[in-house]
Motif scaffolding. Structure first.
Motif, PDB file in Angstrom:
ATOM      1  N   ALA A  34       0.833  -1.206   0.000  1.00  0.00           N
ATOM      2  CA  ALA A  34       0.000   0.000   0.000  1.00  0.00           C
ATOM      3  C   ALA A  34       0.867   1.255   0.000  1.00  0.00           C
ATOM      4  O   ALA A  34       0.557   2.237  -0.701  1.00  0.00           O
ATOM      5  N   PHE A  35       1.941   1.232   0.775  1.00  0.00           N
ATOM      6  CA  PHE A  35       2.829   2.388   0.800  1.00  0.00           C
ATOM      7  C   PHE A  35       3.477   2.610  -0.558  1.00  0.00           C
ATOM      8  O   PHE A  35       3.586   3.741  -1.038  1.00  0.00           O
ATOM      9  N   LEU A  36       3.899   1.520  -1.208  1.00  0.00           N
ATOM     10  CA  LEU A  36       4.553   1.638  -2.509  1.00  0.00           C
ATOM     11  C   LEU A  36       3.569   2.143  -3.566  1.00  0.00           C
ATOM     12  O   LEU A  36       3.948   2.925  -4.454  1.00  0.00           O
ATOM     13  N   VAL A  37       2.310   1.728  -3.464  1.00  0.00           N
ATOM     14  CA  VAL A  37       1.278   2.247  -4.373  1.00  0.00           C
ATOM     15  C   VAL A  37       1.089   3.741  -4.148  1.00  0.00           C
ATOM     16  O   VAL A  37       1.030   4.533  -5.103  1.00  0.00           O
ATOM     17  N   ALA A  38       0.990   4.144  -2.878  1.00  0.00           N
ATOM     18  CA  ALA A  38       0.812   5.564  -2.561  1.00  0.00           C
ATOM     19  C   ALA A  38       2.000   6.390  -3.049  1.00  0.00           C
ATOM     20  O   ALA A  38       1.827   7.486  -3.610  1.00  0.00           O
ATOM     21  N   ALA A  39       3.209   5.864  -2.852  1.00  0.00           N
ATOM     22  CA  ALA A  39       4.404   6.575  -3.306  1.00  0.00           C
ATOM     23  C   ALA A  39       4.407   6.688  -4.835  1.00  0.00           C
ATOM     24  O   ALA A  39       4.781   7.732  -5.386  1.00  0.00           O
ATOM     25  N   SER A  40       3.968   5.636  -5.504  1.00  0.00           N
ATOM     26  CA  SER A  40       3.929   5.653  -6.973  1.00  0.00           C
ATOM     27  C   SER A  40       2.903   6.659  -7.481  1.00  0.00           C
ATOM     28  O   SER A  40       3.132   7.352  -8.483  1.00  0.00           O
ATOM     29  N   LEU A  41       1.766   6.750  -6.803  1.00  0.00           N
ATOM     30  CA  LEU A  41       0.752   7.734  -7.187  1.00  0.00           C
ATOM     31  C   LEU A  41       1.270   9.156  -6.959  1.00  0.00           C
ATOM     32  O   LEU A  41       0.993  10.062  -7.758  1.00  0.00           O
ATOM     33  N   LEU A  42       2.006   9.356  -5.883  1.00  0.00           N
ATOM     34  CA  LEU A  42       2.630  10.658  -5.640  1.00  0.00           C
ATOM     35  C   LEU A  42       3.638  10.979  -6.733  1.00  0.00           C
ATOM     36  O   LEU A  42       3.703  12.117  -7.222  1.00  0.00           O
ATOM     37  N   PHE A  43       4.413   9.980  -7.108  1.00  0.00           N
ATOM     38  CA  PHE A  43       5.389  10.144  -8.186  1.00  0.00           C
ATOM     39  C   PHE A  43       4.700  10.587  -9.473  1.00  0.00           C
ATOM     40  O   PHE A  43       5.180  11.478 -10.179  1.00  0.00           O
ATOM     41  N   TYR A  44       3.551   9.984  -9.778  1.00  0.00           N
ATOM     42  CA  TYR A  44       2.812  10.350 -10.987  1.00  0.00           C
ATOM     43  C   TYR A  44       2.190  11.741 -10.853  1.00  0.00           C
ATOM     44  O   TYR A  44       2.238  12.544 -11.792  1.00  0.00           O
ATOM     45  N   ALA A  45       1.601  12.022  -9.696  1.00  0.00           N
ATOM     46  CA  ALA A  45       0.911  13.296  -9.491  1.00  0.00           C
ATOM     47  C   ALA A  45       1.872  14.475  -9.483  1.00  0.00           C
ATOM     48  O   ALA A  45       1.451  15.626  -9.687  1.00  0.00           O
ATOM     49  N   TRP A  46       3.147  14.224  -9.242  1.00  0.00           N
ATOM     50  CA  TRP A  46       4.140  15.295  -9.206  1.00  0.00           C
ATOM     51  C   TRP A  46       4.145  16.072 -10.520  1.00  0.00           C
ATOM     52  O   TRP A  46       4.390  17.265 -10.551  1.00  0.00           O
ATOM     53  N   TRP A  47       3.869  15.384 -11.624  1.00  0.00           N
ATOM     54  CA  TRP A  47       3.881  16.012 -12.951  1.00  0.00           C
ATOM     55  C   TRP A  47       2.662  16.901 -13.148  1.00  0.00           C
ATOM     56  O   TRP A  47       2.777  18.059 -13.496  1.00  0.00           O
ATOM     57  N   ASN A  48       1.473  16.344 -12.929  1.00  0.00           N
ATOM     58  CA  ASN A  48       0.236  17.103 -13.145  1.00  0.00           C
ATOM     59  C   ASN A  48      -0.859  16.466 -12.293  1.00  0.00           C
ATOM     60  O   ASN A  48      -1.518  15.527 -12.734  1.00  0.00           O
ATOM     61  N   PRO A  49      -1.081  16.967 -11.079  1.00  0.00           N
ATOM     62  CA  PRO A  49      -2.021  16.328 -10.141  1.00  0.00           C
ATOM     63  C   PRO A  49      -3.405  16.026 -10.699  1.00  0.00           C
ATOM     64  O   PRO A  49      -3.954  14.956 -10.409  1.00  0.00           O
ATOM     65  N   PRO A  50      -4.024  16.917 -11.517  1.00  0.00           N
ATOM     66  CA  PRO A  50      -5.379  16.605 -12.006  1.00  0.00           C
ATOM     67  C   PRO A  50      -5.474  15.292 -12.787  1.00  0.00           C
ATOM     68  O   PRO A  50      -6.511  14.621 -12.751  1.00  0.00           O
ATOM     69  N   TYR A  51      -4.398  14.915 -13.482  1.00  0.00           N
ATOM     70  CA  TYR A  51      -4.460  13.698 -14.278  1.00  0.00           C
ATOM     71  C   TYR A  51      -4.310  12.438 -13.441  1.00  0.00           C
ATOM     72  O   TYR A  51      -4.416  11.325 -13.963  1.00  0.00           O
ATOM     73  N   LEU A  52      -4.071  12.600 -12.142  1.00  0.00           N
ATOM     74  CA  LEU A  52      -4.046  11.436 -11.264  1.00  0.00           C
ATOM     75  C   LEU A  52      -5.416  10.763 -11.250  1.00  0.00           C
ATOM     76  O   LEU A  52      -5.516   9.538 -11.160  1.00  0.00           O
ATOM     77  N   ALA A  53      -6.471  11.576 -11.364  1.00  0.00           N
ATOM     78  CA  ALA A  53      -7.831  11.031 -11.380  1.00  0.00           C
ATOM     79  C   ALA A  53      -8.027  10.104 -12.578  1.00  0.00           C
ATOM     80  O   ALA A  53      -8.725   9.086 -12.478  1.00  0.00           O
ATOM     81  N   LEU A  54      -7.434  10.444 -13.716  1.00  0.00           N
ATOM     82  CA  LEU A  54      -7.545   9.602 -14.910  1.00  0.00           C
ATOM     83  C   LEU A  54      -6.887   8.249 -14.672  1.00  0.00           C
ATOM     84  O   LEU A  54      -7.448   7.197 -15.035  1.00  0.00           O
ATOM     85  N   LEU A  55      -5.709   8.246 -14.071  1.00  0.00           N
ATOM     86  CA  LEU A  55      -5.008   6.999 -13.776  1.00  0.00           C
ATOM     87  C   LEU A  55      -5.814   6.141 -12.805  1.00  0.00           C
ATOM     88  O   LEU A  55      -5.963   4.925 -13.000  1.00  0.00           O
ATOM     89  N   ILE A  56      -6.367   6.769 -11.759  1.00  0.00           N
ATOM     90  CA  ILE A  56      -7.143   6.027 -10.765  1.00  0.00           C
ATOM     91  C   ILE A  56      -8.409   5.448 -11.395  1.00  0.00           C
ATOM     92  O   ILE A  56      -8.780   4.291 -11.134  1.00  0.00           O
ATOM     93  N   PHE A  57      -9.087   6.241 -12.240  1.00  0.00           N
ATOM     94  CA  PHE A  57     -10.272   5.717 -12.936  1.00  0.00           C
ATOM     95  C   PHE A  57      -9.900   4.516 -13.797  1.00  0.00           C
ATOM     96  O   PHE A  57     -10.611   3.508 -13.816  1.00  0.00           O
ATOM     97  N   SER A  58      -8.797   4.619 -14.525  1.00  0.00           N
ATOM     98  CA  SER A  58      -8.352   3.535 -15.398  1.00  0.00           C
ATOM     99  C   SER A  58      -8.108   2.259 -14.594  1.00  0.00           C
ATOM    100  O   SER A  58      -8.476   1.159 -15.022  1.00  0.00           O
ATOM    101  N   ILE A  59      -7.496   2.402 -13.431  1.00  0.00           N
ATOM    102  CA  ILE A  59      -7.208   1.242 -12.585  1.00  0.00           C
ATOM    103  C   ILE A  59      -8.500   0.590 -12.098  1.00  0.00           C
ATOM    104  O   ILE A  59      -8.691  -0.631 -12.208  1.00  0.00           O
TER     105      ILE A  59
END
Length: 501
Positions: A34-59
């Motif tokens: 769970a921590f590694l998933v959270a860290a990976s999502l933070l890594f992705y959101a660092w670029w453009n936080p709004p698009y994190l929602a797209l990744l989460i929806f896709s998952i």
């Protein structure tokens, strides 16, 4: 956040490693994931936080559809229809974000009208995590997936070393590793191997690829502005971009493998000295290996592969490579680049068929025929990269015409300087074993190819120089890493080229 940025190297990576192994050491395996998933999502959101929602929806969407396809979730929908729906939604997302502007531009051009359509920002890594999940859906429909938990699936998609630019990981390759409790315990060998490969990749990116780009970019910019290039300038620009892309992609691939190995995870090999290829088929077995495998297994073979005669095989190759080109970017230069490689592959197959007809043994070869074949393949690839890099078809045409001598043959005053640097790069890619060969006894990645046997003296030399976790190699890598990090701290961060795809 870039692999070659100070915040990743000095903050994100060491902290993520520390907390992951701290949780693992205490037996909190699900907490570590769970921590590694959270860290990976933070890594992705660092670029453009709004698009994190797209990744989460896709998952969420793909895990739900995959669960239904594998009968873990009961829905009153036929499996085939559900698979079609799942693939359609994935392709619709990538189609909108990646190709909508391209489609509107071409419709406007054809109709001679201007449509008001806001520029869409391409979400980072959408091509990679979309294709990765499509393979999961297809395999779930075929009954080839196991009962993975939602948390494991999240890590499969988001694991930060491979999230942004690959490799396109298959669930069978990494998800069983998450169930191996040994990865949650700190392993000095994994850390040493991982740091070494990561460092090699960083050195390639910062000290070779970025420098080659300084020579390639002005040439392509000049071509885009319509400036008349000399024969030598055109060739030097094309060759420097050829090396820039090689070391940039190779560097990223090794940094991804190295970062994953620090966590005890082995990613599949994605890059295997492609400029040593002796034909274009060999090139695609070495370049972006996981994408090539995806296109083969989920597009070329379903289209019929080579099972329906030569004409159909050639058509399937052209279709596959055209779509492979379009995968890389929404532009006619990418489509033509893919089509060109499709033609290359067809010609290669026809050549092999001709040799078989003449009674040649295709399994036998000698050094001079391999050298000539390697050279011809390399030149063909260079011409392809001109299309791949050019801003538009006009600048690509100008570059190609100049390289063919149609605009005359004249040399540049900077020829001597460029020549020396290019010779060094040629020697580097053709004579020196790659990092996987250099560290083969520690199996740094999955799906490692069988190392070919070289001449006795060559094999003996490199066998003595193979990497070992000792002080000598530690000092060598440490010095080069220090130079690379010093360069990072004094220069502007440069993105990896495959971040654009």
């Amino acid at each position: 956040m870039l692999f070659n940025s100070p915040e990743f190297i000095f903050l994100f990576l060491p902290l993520t490693l520390f907390f992951f192994f701290m949780l693992g050491r205490k037996g909190y395996y699900q907490g570590a994931i769970a921590f590694l998933v959270a860290a990976s999502l933070l890594f992705y959101a660092w670029w453009n936080p709004p698009y994190l929602a797209l990744l989460i929806f896709s998952i969420f969407f793909n895990y739900t559809v995959g669960s239904a396809l594998s009968k873990r979730l009961i829905l009153s929908v036929s499996p085939k229809l559900l698979l079609v729906l799942g693939i359609a939604v994935n392709l619709a997302l990538i189609g909108y974000f990646k190709y909508a502007n391209f489609f509107v531009y071409n419709v406007s051009f054809i109709l001679g009208k201007t449509f008001n359509f806001d520029q869409i920002i391409l979400p980072l890594a959408i091509s990679f995590f979309t294709f990765q999940q499509i393979t999961y859906l297809v395999d779930a429909y075929r009954g080839e997936t196991q009962d993975y938990s939602f948390l494991e699936y999240c890590l499969f998609v988001t694991f930060f070393p491979q999230l942004i630019a690959g490799p396109i990981v298959h669930h069978k390759e990494v998800m069983p590793q998450f169930a191996n409790k040994s990865i949650y315990r700190f392993n000095p060998e994994d850390l040493a191997v991982g740091v070494t490969i990561f460092s090699i990749g960083l050195i390639k990116k910062v000290l070779i690829a970025d420098i080659a780009g300084l020579y390639a970019t002005p040439v392509f910019n000049a071509a885009a502005s319509g400036e008349l290039l000399t024969f030598y300038d055109a060739w030097s620009g094309a060759l420097f971009y050829t090396f820039q892309l090689y070391f940039d992609f190779s560097g990223y691939s090794e940094m991804a493998i190295g970062a994953a190995r620090m966590f005890g995870i082995k990613l599949p090999l994605n890059f295997n000295s492609p400029y040593k290829a002796v034909n274009i088929s060999d090139f695609w077995r070495r370049w972006h290996i996981t994408l090539s495998n995806f296109l083969r297994d989920y597009l070329y073979i379903p289209l019929g592969g080579n099972r329906k005669g030569e004409l159909r095989r050639n058509l399937n190759l052209i279709i596959t490579m055209l779509l492979g080109g379009l995968w890389h970017g929404a532009g006619w230069t990418f489509v033509l680049w893919g089509g060109l490689h499709g033609v290359y592959l067809c010609l290669n197959h026809q050549w092999r068929s001709c040799r078989k007809f003449l009674g040649h043994d295709l399994k036998k070869s000698n050094w001079w025929s391999r050298t000539i074949s390697c050279f011809i393949t390399f030149i063909a690839v260079v011409f392809g990269w001109v299309l791949f890099r050019a801003d538009n078809l006009d600048s690509a045409s100008l570059m190609v015409q100049t390289m063919l001598g149609i605009n005359g043959i004249s040399l540049s005053a900077s020829m001597v300087t460029f020549k020396k640097l290019l010779i060094i790069l040629f020697l580097f890619i053709w004579l020196i074993p790659n990092s996987q060969q250099w560290m083969e006894q520690y199996k740094p990645a999955l799906n490692l190819p069988v190392v070919k046997t070289y001449s006795n003296w060559y094999s003996q030399v490199w066998k003595k120089l193979q990497w070992q976790p000792n002080q000598t190699f530690g000092i060598i890598i440490g010095v080069l890493l220090f130079i690379a990090i010093k360069t990072i701290l004094t220069a502007v961060d440069s993105e990896f080229l495959y971040f654009n795809f």
